[in-house]
Design an enzyme around this catalytic site. Structure first.
Site, short mmCIF file in Angstrom:
data_model
loop_
_atom_site.label_atom_id
_atom_site.label_comp_id
_atom_site.label_asym_id
_atom_site.label_seq_id
_atom_site.Cartn_x
_atom_site.Cartn_y
_atom_site.Cartn_z
N CYS A 55 0.86 -1.19 0.00
CA CYS A 55 0.00 0.00 0.00
C CYS A 55 0.89 1.23 0.00
O CYS A 55 2.07 1.14 -0.38
CB CYS A 55 -0.98 -0.02 1.18
SG CYS A 55 -0.22 0.06 2.81
N ASP B 231 -8.28 3.84 0.99
CA ASP B 231 -7.32 4.24 2.01
C ASP B 231 -8.09 4.70 3.24
O ASP B 231 -8.81 5.70 3.18
CB ASP B 231 -6.47 5.38 1.44
CG ASP B 231 -5.41 5.86 2.42
OD1 ASP B 231 -5.43 5.41 3.58
OD2 ASP B 231 -4.58 6.67 2.00
P1 4NP Z 1 -1.82 2.82 4.09
O1 4NP Z 1 -2.51 4.15 4.67
O2 4NP Z 1 -1.26 3.17 2.74
O3 4NP Z 1 -2.96 1.86 4.01
O4 4NP Z 1 -0.76 2.41 5.08
C1 4NP Z 1 -1.85 5.39 4.71
C2 4NP Z 1 -1.00 5.66 5.75
C3 4NP Z 1 -0.38 6.89 5.82
C4 4NP Z 1 -0.62 7.85 4.85
C5 4NP Z 1 -1.47 7.56 3.81
C6 4NP Z 1 -2.07 6.32 3.74
N1 4NP Z 1 0.00 9.11 4.94
O5 4NP Z 1 -0.27 9.96 4.07
O6 4NP Z 1 0.80 9.35 5.86
#
Ligand code: 4NP
Length: 154
Positions: free
Chosen positions: A6, A122
């Protein structure tokens, strides 16, 4: 070897790794799984507390995980690389050095709905119900990946 990818490697892919590990045990598969993020923002961190919580509710421990960034080396180490959303997918494809590496990358929800290119949303900026939905989607997809592998091994 199965890699879940991800953006941050703290919300979605750690859940996918934890769920996939559970399915590997359930089906007694000779497989292993890991996860990574395309971005470096959270490298070294434990998963988001909301991911830890929804995993725990489903008897899965993901607290041992630490976020890391995807690297090109991962194309050598893994046979299948599952992207959670379209942006992860295109980031991975753009890092691939050849067609064989590109062919390892697939959007995870395509195992349920081939060709639809649906994304696991997300959940980072949303509430906890987003994490329940993500868990259910990933559980469904990982069950399919594992049961297909179990059938192939027969
Ligand atoms: P993930 O979620 O990709 O599912 O781990 C996110 C975690 C952090 C951020 C974006 C998505 N961020 O922008 O910090």
């Amino acid at each position: 070897m199965i890699l879940m990818v991800c953006l941050g490697n703290i919300c979605r892919s750690p859940l996918a790794e934890g769920i996939m590990n559970e399915k590997i045990r359930k089906y007694n598969l000779k497989a292993a799984t890991d996860s990574a993020g395309t971005a470096a923002y959270h490298v070294g961190e434990i998963p988001d507390p909301r991911s830890i919580e929804v995993a725990q509710k489903n008897s899965i421990d993901i607290t041992y995980q630490r976020a890391r960034r995807f690297s090109r080396e991962d194309f050598n180490r893994f046979d299948r690389i599952y992207a959670m959303d379209e942006s992860n997918y295109y980031d991975l494809i753009s890092m691939a050095r050849n067609e064989e590496e590109k062919s390892k990358v697939e959007m995870i929800l395509n195992v349920i709905n081939p060709g639809e290119n649906a994304s696991v949303p997300d959940p980072y900026y949303g509430g906890t119900d987003g994490f329940d939905k993500v868990f259910a989607m990933l559980d469904n997809a990982c069950e399919k990946i594992a049961s297909d592998l179990a059938t192939m091994n027969h």
